[in-house]
Design an enzyme around this catalytic site. Structure first.
Site, short mmCIF file in Angstrom:
data_model
loop_
_atom_site.label_atom_id
_atom_site.label_comp_id
_atom_site.label_asym_id
_atom_site.label_seq_id
_atom_site.Cartn_x
_atom_site.Cartn_y
_atom_site.Cartn_z
N GLY A 1 -15.74 46.02 -3.51
CA GLY A 1 -15.32 47.42 -3.65
C GLY A 1 -15.30 48.14 -2.31
N ASP B 1 -23.53 51.12 -3.63
CA ASP B 1 -24.61 51.19 -4.62
C ASP B 1 -25.99 50.97 -3.99
OD1 ASP B 1 -22.66 51.47 -6.49
OD2 ASP B 1 -22.89 49.49 -7.40
N GLY C 1 -13.15 38.29 -6.63
CA GLY C 1 -12.77 36.92 -7.01
C GLY C 1 -12.12 36.18 -5.84
N1 LIG Z 1 -22.00 33.69 -6.17
C1 LIG Z 1 -20.90 33.76 -5.42
N2 LIG Z 1 -20.49 32.70 -4.68
C2 LIG Z 1 -19.38 32.76 -3.91
N3 LIG Z 1 -18.61 33.87 -3.80
C3 LIG Z 1 -18.96 34.96 -4.49
C4 LIG Z 1 -20.11 34.96 -5.33
N4 LIG Z 1 -20.22 36.20 -5.89
C5 LIG Z 1 -19.15 36.91 -5.43
N5 LIG Z 1 -18.41 36.18 -4.59
C6 LIG Z 1 -17.17 36.60 -3.92
O1 LIG Z 1 -17.45 37.69 -3.05
C7 LIG Z 1 -16.39 38.63 -3.07
C8 LIG Z 1 -16.92 40.01 -3.29
O2 LIG Z 1 -17.75 40.07 -4.45
P1 LIG Z 1 -17.86 41.37 -5.35
O3 LIG Z 1 -19.00 41.16 -6.29
O4 LIG Z 1 -16.53 41.68 -5.93
O5 LIG Z 1 -18.15 42.56 -4.34
P2 LIG Z 1 -19.36 42.87 -3.37
O6 LIG Z 1 -19.32 41.89 -2.28
O7 LIG Z 1 -19.05 44.23 -2.91
O8 LIG Z 1 -20.60 42.79 -4.21
C9 LIG Z 1 -15.41 38.17 -4.12
O9 LIG Z 1 -14.28 37.61 -3.47
C10 LIG Z 1 -16.17 37.13 -4.92
O10 LIG Z 1 -15.35 36.08 -5.40
O1 LIG Z 2 -13.41 49.51 -10.11
P1 LIG Z 2 -13.92 48.61 -9.04
O2 LIG Z 2 -13.07 48.58 -7.83
O3 LIG Z 2 -14.23 47.25 -9.56
O4 LIG Z 2 -15.25 49.22 -8.50
C1 LIG Z 2 -16.23 49.76 -9.29
C2 LIG Z 2 -17.57 49.29 -8.89
O5 LIG Z 2 -17.80 49.17 -7.52
C3 LIG Z 2 -19.13 49.57 -7.20
O6 LIG Z 2 -19.02 50.64 -6.36
C4 LIG Z 2 -19.91 48.51 -6.53
O7 LIG Z 2 -19.09 47.53 -6.07
P2 LIG Z 2 -19.48 46.55 -4.90
O8 LIG Z 2 -20.51 45.62 -5.42
O9 LIG Z 2 -18.19 45.93 -4.55
O10 LIG Z 2 -20.01 47.38 -3.77
C5 LIG Z 2 -19.78 49.89 -8.52
O11 LIG Z 2 -20.68 50.93 -8.50
C6 LIG Z 2 -18.63 50.16 -9.41
O12 LIG Z 2 -18.91 49.78 -10.70
#
Ligand SMILES: Nc1ncnc2c1ncn2[C@@H]1O[C@H](COP(=O)(O)OP(=O)(O)O)[C@@H](O)[C@H]1O
Ligand SMILES: O=P(O)(O)OC[C@H]1O[C@](O)(COP(=O)(O)O)[C@@H](O)[C@@H]1O
Ligand SMILES: [Mg+2]
Length: 487
Positions: free
Chosen positions: A101, A220, A165
């Site tokens: 995000g 967050d 993803g």
């Molecule tokens: N356990 C994991 N192993 C490898 N890649 C991951 C894993 N979890 C998330 N990712 C990848 O990291 C990227 C960001 O994850 P996401 O959860 O969307 O946001 P954030 O990094 O902000 O928490 C995505 O491209 C996702 O596919």
């Molecule tokens: O609608 P999107 O782009 O998936 O983002 C919403 C989410 O992103 C967040 O800001 C946190 O996302 P990240 O883990 O990517 O920082 C959440 O609080 C919220 O649920």
């Protein structure tokens, strides 16, 4: 001093319980790497700085509240430029990717990585990867120069684009290898840091001279160990505008209620800090603190009392709060986004309707206004203090990669920046600890019910979670609890 490499972790122990949780280094798996004098020693901005180079033995303590007989405790390697570097300037082909995000300040981090590499280390090959991890294998790249990034810190979002993803490890590492990339800077949250860790492991398995550096981005504030993420203060500041509007609306009508929904999927830090900062909030609801609506000690009872006393009230609710109540009443399925994060029902709409129904049933006047500033607080440029945070993070990441460190996340630990091994930031999520003093401060500032009965409090204390670390001077420990250690 002793070292241990159990499950590949680099743990260095010293006297009196001192522990260094060190980060990997390219020389751990590539023998006989040549080193070069750091070009910063000839840089006019830096050569005048006394002790510009960081002493190799400098470390940052994870715990700063100590007692007379406390053991040394956990430490991390201090950030900063080293005398020797492991890359010549023209050998560096850096890449930057932004994942997950949005968060205010991402563009500033990109800008400072590009400018830092150019101006401090004479590196002129920096590639922007478009659209998150999948951009490594499915999108075009953008060459980044100081000219290209000059003004981007004034814009919200990320000039590179982002996605959830699409983390296909071997395709990503193939692309890194094919393009001859030697440094990878990954700006992202808890998910992205997990992805970075897997990329690092694959790079190491292939024996590539490629440094992988993570820069934590999380509106967050759910990444553990670090004090807080860049952009968090900007988010809290922007949230004030929504709370102010809710307050103005609420106090202008008979029995006015303003409901503001803020971000926070699993962690309620934004809601907690926005509430503490505002003083106009009567009740703050976060995912970590279960609440209930009906009956003695419930939300409705409190609302009736507050409205009777003040004639209006403001409720701040984090998006992840009360999800168990929603799924009970809506029979929702467990849906996930492309990264595997739980997709949430709109708790703001749900609670607004429940409140309306409650007052309607009792034939009581109610003027409720629901404000959802979710994306407004994270799609803006960062405020000045966050811009400074971004600069420190970017420069620290560059110094680390140039010095041959890899497989690390950079971040502030008790105000001093450190290189933190990936496993420490991915093994758990940072959450508000409701038995900690910061939540008690919030409860005493709003005077809201805790929604806990004495039995719940005993149970919550038993859970022994690590202490809330954000801005809490009283925070004592972020060590894994005995439960997390599996003891
Ligand atoms: N356990 C994991 N192993 C490898 N890649 C991951 C894993 N979890 C998330 N990712 C990848 O990291 C990227 C960001 O994850 P996401 O959860 O969307 O946001 P954030 O990094 O902000 O928490 C995505 O491209 C996702 O596919
Ligand atoms: O609608 P999107 O782009 O998936 O983002 C919403 C989410 O992103 C967040 O800001 C946190 O996302 P990240 O883990 O990517 O920082 C959440 O609080 C919220 O649920
Ligand atoms: Mg996340």
């Amino acid at each position: 001093m002793g070292t241990s490499s159990a499950d590949q972790r680099k743990i260095v122990t010293g006297d009196n319980g001192y522990v260094l949780e060190d980060v990997p280094h390219l020389s751990d798996y590539i023998p006989d790497l040549p080193t070069y004098p750091n070009p910063l020693q000839d840089n006019h901005s830096y050569s005048a700085v006394k002790q510009y180079f960081v002493n190799e033995d400098d470390t940052v303590a994870q715990q700063i509240i100590v007692h007379k007989n406390s053991p040394g405790g956990t430490h991390f390697r201090r950030v900063g430029p080293r005398q020797k570097v492991y890359f010549e300037s023209d050998e560096v082909h850096a890449s930057i990717v932004t994942c997950g995000g949005l968060c205010p300040g991402i563009n500033t981090v990109i800008r400072e990585i590009v400018c830092g590499l150019y101006y401090m280390y004479g590196v002129n090959k920096v590639l922007g990867i478009e659209g998150g991890y999948r951009g490594f294998y499915s999108r075009n790249t953008i060459p980044l120069t100081p000219k290209v990034v000059n003004d981007i810190h004034k814009r919200g979002g990320t000039i590179l684009g982002t996605s959830r993803g699409g983390h296909e490890t071997s395709k990503i590492v193939d692309s890194i290898q094919d393009r001859g990339i030697t440094q990878v800077y990954i700006i992202g949250g808890d998910g992205a840091q997990k992805g970075a860790s897997v990329i690092f492991e694959e790079i190491k398995r292939r024996g590539l001279k490629v440094a992988v550096a993570g820069i934590p981005k999380t509106i967050d504030n759910d990444i553990p160990v670090i004090d807080k993420s860049f952009g968090f203060d900007t988010g809290v500041e922007e949230a004030q505008r929504a709370i102010d509007a809710a307050h103005v609306e609420a106090e202008s009508f008979e029995n006015g209620v303003g409901v503001v929904k803020l971000m926070g999927r699993y962690s309620g830090f934004i809601a907690m800090y926005a509430t503490l900062a505002s003083r106009d909030v009567d009740c703050c609801l976060i995912p970590e603190s279960p609440f209930y609506l009906e009956g003695p000690g419930g939300l409705f009872e409190f609302m009736e009392k507050r409205l009777k006393e003040n004639g209006h009230m403001v409720i701040v609710i984090a998006e992840g709060a009360g999800q168990e109540l929603l799924s009970e009443s809506m029979h929702t399925m467990n849906q996930q986004d492309a990264s595997g994060n739980k997709l949430l029902q709109d708790v703001g709409l749900w609670i607004s309707q429940k409140i309306k129904d409650h007052f309607n049933k009792r034939k009581k006047v109610l003027n409720l206004k629901y404000i959802d500033p979710t994306y407004m607080i994270r799609a803006i440029p960062s405020i000045a203090s966050d811009n400074v945070n971004c600069t420190l993070l970017a420069q620290s990441a560059i110094h680390g990669a140039m010095a041959g460190y890899t497989g690390f996340t950079v971040g502030p630990v008790n105000g001093k920046h450190a290189y933190i091994p990936f496993y420490r930031v991915t093994e758990r999520q940072n959450k508000v600890v409701i038995t900690d003093r910061m939540w008690a401060r919030l409860l005493s500032s709003t005077n809201q019910p805790s929604f806990l009965n004495p039995k719940d409090i005993i149970e919550a204390k038993k859970e022994e979670q690590p202490k809330t670390q954000l801005l809490d001077g009283d925070s004592v420990s972020d060590e894994p609890t005995s439960k997390e250690n599996g003891k």
